[in-house]
Design an enzyme around this catalytic site. Structure first.
Site, PDB file in Angstrom:
ATOM      1  N   ASP A   1       0.838  -1.192   0.000  1.00  0.00           N
ATOM      2  CA  ASP A   1       0.000   0.000   0.000  1.00  0.00           C
ATOM      3  C   ASP A   1       0.877   1.248   0.000  1.00  0.00           C
ATOM      4  O   ASP A   1       2.010   1.218  -0.502  1.00  0.00           O
ATOM      5  CB  ASP A   1      -0.925  -0.033   1.222  1.00  0.00           C
TER       6      ASP A   1
ATOM      7  N   HIS B   1      -3.431   6.087   3.861  1.00  0.00           N
ATOM      8  CA  HIS B   1      -4.251   4.960   3.408  1.00  0.00           C
ATOM      9  C   HIS B   1      -3.740   3.629   3.942  1.00  0.00           C
ATOM     10  O   HIS B   1      -4.492   2.813   4.483  1.00  0.00           O
ATOM     11  CB  HIS B   1      -4.283   4.949   1.883  1.00  0.00           C
TER      12      HIS B   1
ATOM     13  N   SER C   1     -11.125  -0.732  -0.200  1.00  0.00           N
ATOM     14  CA  SER C   1      -9.839  -0.848   0.496  1.00  0.00           C
ATOM     15  C   SER C   1     -10.036  -1.060   1.984  1.00  0.00           C
ATOM     16  O   SER C   1      -9.150  -1.574   2.665  1.00  0.00           O
ATOM     17  CB  SER C   1      -9.005   0.412   0.286  1.00  0.00           C
TER      18      SER C   1
END
Length: 748
Positions: free
Chosen positions: A181, A220, A390
């Site tokens: 990620d 994220h 996600s």
């Protein structure tokens, strides 16, 4: 051996002699339909055990000075002209494939809100369950964690945040979860020291896979990792979270698909190294297995990554991917379209589809994804809400970490994924278009279907070692596999391989208009029979060893053409048959008809359906394949997805003249074909088992399984199973108890 020597010789020939010896040989060229993104820029993929130096010598040119050159362990990326590509690089017989370079796009979250709480909840509660495992409860957990532990739809919807989340104590202990990620803020308080950067790098060190440091600037990756394993917000709050940064700080992308492929190679290598260390450790909790979570996608197959996903699966790693946030049918976007991944779509706190979630036939499961609370990289105490697939995928990855930790699945990614399937909840999710799987991820902790001592369905009836309980049972020990011995003299007794024939009536499909006419008219009173041949077997060691499975379908080049729409409908019909809800196992695993999972055991299942208006029938077959592993698989779980891969991946230039093909994936083989309705294309294709033969188990397997016999079938000498030695101490096939005599750790 002669062929191997000849091939070794070939790779040292000059470019001119290679061309002469190989005639018109050209390595496959893929991705030209998206060539405009990076014109003349290619990823060159080698066969295994081939070096850059050998390749340059073979093509008589060093390409390392070309623009955009970057070396990987599996090949390289560079910009080159058509002549170099086709007349040199693709002429090398040790080049596996050439594909156009393409970017990898991170899946951007929606509705991001970041804040810093004044304090965290500090005290969870533990209790010794009557089911003989320790259960721990997080009292202030987000709604997503509550949803994935409820065995049916809750009445208090929308589910509120700050409710109780129960999990087995030490959930995820010993499992490495690799988060590919934007990075992870490993210093966040709620990771409690369980987060680390891959390769021992620091936050300010440059990532090996993107031109930025390992630090998470976008937040994220930290949010995703928190859902997997943070205290208070994570599914498996004892797992180790590993930062594998593959997306950049600026836009959350990576322009090099090869970088992601290299990251998967390196993760798989570390996983294999951890397995080797664990074998020499007296601590059974040092390493229990690995999981990969990916929240990005790319367009086109991406064979550079595909091959590495296959190797990761074969090594025992489960892989989960986010479906995407476009509110569209996922189609052929990857990695979700890869059969090596589990694709996760998103729902909200009311059990409805989150509106922007992608959907379609490639989705495997759904999980909470709207307004999910988790960690953020802004500070060591920052929390954020984000929405997206996600956020759904890490709920599945964390659940897999729990199953992997409890059962010790460092070599069995397929069994970990079976646990995901067996514990998921069906029939509670709404809002997805027809054709999308809506199995809701569930940890199984409150499942009414599990056995009394299990923390989840089929979770084994033993407590884990770190828990203080009365049951002294030890942790799961992987079944041993040893090389097959030479056959014994012919006086060994042949054991009958019993078969039972089961039938299932398939109702005719009604009024389905196709380009080939009407299939199974509603007025038809005929029925079609699905026959499952069930071989009496008990399981051999569940492992994934041997040759690498076919990366994609092996497509038929001739045969009777058929149309895609009716075939797709009949895939769903065939795969829904109850007879497929069996555990498919190899011949050698002789024993009870029922597995420890309570399922019928089978070697193969096949079915056929008449095509109205023709004299043809479409045939489907699912069977255990000996070429890729000696484990098992569930017949229903991957059925529709695998056959759809054949249908969509073969004869891609037509929907009216499909020919079918075969797909092998780890333990399973799937075949789709159309022939004359009076012909069974599989009638003469079954592999004989031969004689059941035994000998004394030898070292090193005998050290783990003393007083046992190693047995095999004479037609399958490459596979063995270990049985308890008979009372007279003689390993003779006449005496070995084939029904109840499997050694500990051998059963399914």
């Amino acid at each position: 051996m002669v062929f191997a020597s000849f091939l070794t010789l070939l790779i040292f020939l000059t470019a001119q002699s290679v061309s002469r010896e190989n005639g018109d040989f050209l390595a496959p060229l893929e991705g030209m339909d998206i060539h405009d993104k990076y014109p003349d820029e290619y990823l060159v993929i080698f066969h295994q055990n081939y070096t850059m130096e050998q390749h340059f010598e073979n093509i008589a040119q060093d390409l390392s000075s070309l623009p955009e050159f970057r070396m990987y362990s599996f090949g390289y990326r560079t910009r080159m002209d058509q002549h170099t590509r086709d007349e040199k690089v693709r002429r090398d017989p040790r080049v596996r494939m050439v594909e156009t370079n393409r970017p990898v796009y991170g899946i951007e979250p929606h509705n991001v809100t970041v804040f810093e709480p004044s304090a965290f909840w500090q005290n969870g509660t533990s209790r010794l369950s009557k089911r003989e495992y320790l259960e721990e409860t997080e009292p202030e957990a987000p709604y997503g964690l509550q949803m994935i532990t409820t065995p049916s739809e809750r009445l208090d919807i929308p589910i509120p945040d700050e409710g109780p989340y129960a999990h087995v104590q030490n959930a995820g202990l010993g499992v490495q979860v690799y988060v590919l990620d934007t990075g992870i803020r490993t210093s966040h308080e709620l990771f409690e020291g369980r987060a680390r950067n891959f390769g021992g790098l620091g936050a300010d060190d440059k990532s090996p896979y993107v031109d930025d440091t390992m630090a998470d600037v976008r937040g994220h990756g930290t949010h995703v990792a928190g859902i997997i394993g943070a205290r208070q917000y994570g599914v498996a709050p004892n797992a180790t979270l590993v930062n594998v940064k593959v997306l950049n700080n600026l836009r959350g992308v990576n322009r090099e698909i090869g970088d992601v492929a290299q990251a998967i190679i390196d993760v798989t290598a570390e996983h294999n190294a951890n397995k080797a260390k664990a074998r020499n450790s007296k601590d059974p909790w040092m390493f229990r297995g690995s999981v990969i979570n990916m929240s990005f996608r790319w367009v086109g197959d991406g064979f550079g990554i595909l091959y590495q996903l296959i190797d990761a699966n074969n090594a025992g790693i489960s892989v989960f991917a986010a479906a995407g946030n476009d509110g569209d049918d996922y189609g052929d976007s990857y990695p979700c379209a890869n059969v090596q991944t589990r694709c996760i779509a998103a729902v909200d706190s009311t059990y409805n589809k989150w509106k922007p979630s992608n959907y379609g036939s490639m989705v495997d499961f759904v999980a909470p994804g709207k307004d999910v609370l988790s960690l953020h990289s802004k500070s060591n105490i920052a929390i954020a809400r984000m929405s997206g697939t996600s956020q759904a995928a890490p709920h599945a990855a964390g659940t897999a970490a729990i199953f992997t930790s409890w059962s010790g699945l460092e070599t069995h990614y397929d069994l970990s994924q079976n646990f995901i399937y067996w514990n998921s909840i069906d029939g509670v999710v709404s809002g997805f278009p027809s054709g999308t799987t809506t199995y809701l991820i569930n940890t199984g902790i409150h499942s009414p279907k599990k056995y009394p001592k299990e923390p989840f369905r089929w979770g084994k009836d033993h407590p884990s070692k770190p828990q203080t309980v009365d049951d002294p049972s030890s942790s799961v020990i992987d079944a041993a596999v040893q090389s097959a011995p030479p056959p014994l003299p012919d006086d060994s007794l042949m054991t009958t391989v019993y078969t039972e024939m089961g039938t299932a009536t398939v109702q005719p499909v009604t009024s389905m208009s196709t380009l080939a006419g009407v299939l199974s008219d509603s007025d038809s009173d005929s029925t079609d029979i699905v026959t499952t041949t069930t071989t009496r077997v008990e399981s051999s060691p569940t492992s994934t060893s041997g040759s690498i499975p076919i990366a994609g379908p092996s497509c038929a080049s001739s045969g009777t053409p058929f149309s895609q729409p009716p075939a797709q409908n009949l895939i769903d019909t065939f795969c829904a048959q109850p007879m497929l809800n069996a555990q498919f196992v190899p011949y050698i695993a002789i024993g009870n008809m029922t597995s420890q999972f309570g399922q019928t055991k089978a070697f193969s299942a096949e079915g056929h359906f008449a095509l109205d208006g023709t004299t043809n029938a479409i045939w489907f077959r699912t069977r255990f394949t000996h070429d890729a592993c000696t484990g098992s698989f569930n017949g229903t779980f991957e059925c529709a997805k695998r056959f759809a891969t054949i249908l969509n991946g073969c004869q891609t230039d037509t929907i009216t003249a499909k020919l079918g093909g075969t797909l092998s994936n780890v333990c399973a083989e799937y075949e789709l074909t159309v022939v004359d309705e009076h012909t069974n294309p599989f009638a003469d294709d079954e592999e004989p088992a031969g004689d059941f033969t035994c000998r004394d188990t030898t070292s090193p397997v005998s050290e783990t399984y003393p007083n046992t016999c190693t047995c095999w079938m004479s037609e399958r000498v490459d596979q063995t199973a270990v049985f308890v030695k008979p009372g007279d101490g003689v390993c003779d096939s006449r005496n070995v108890d084939q029904v109840d005599g499997l050694a500990p750790g051998q059963g399914y």
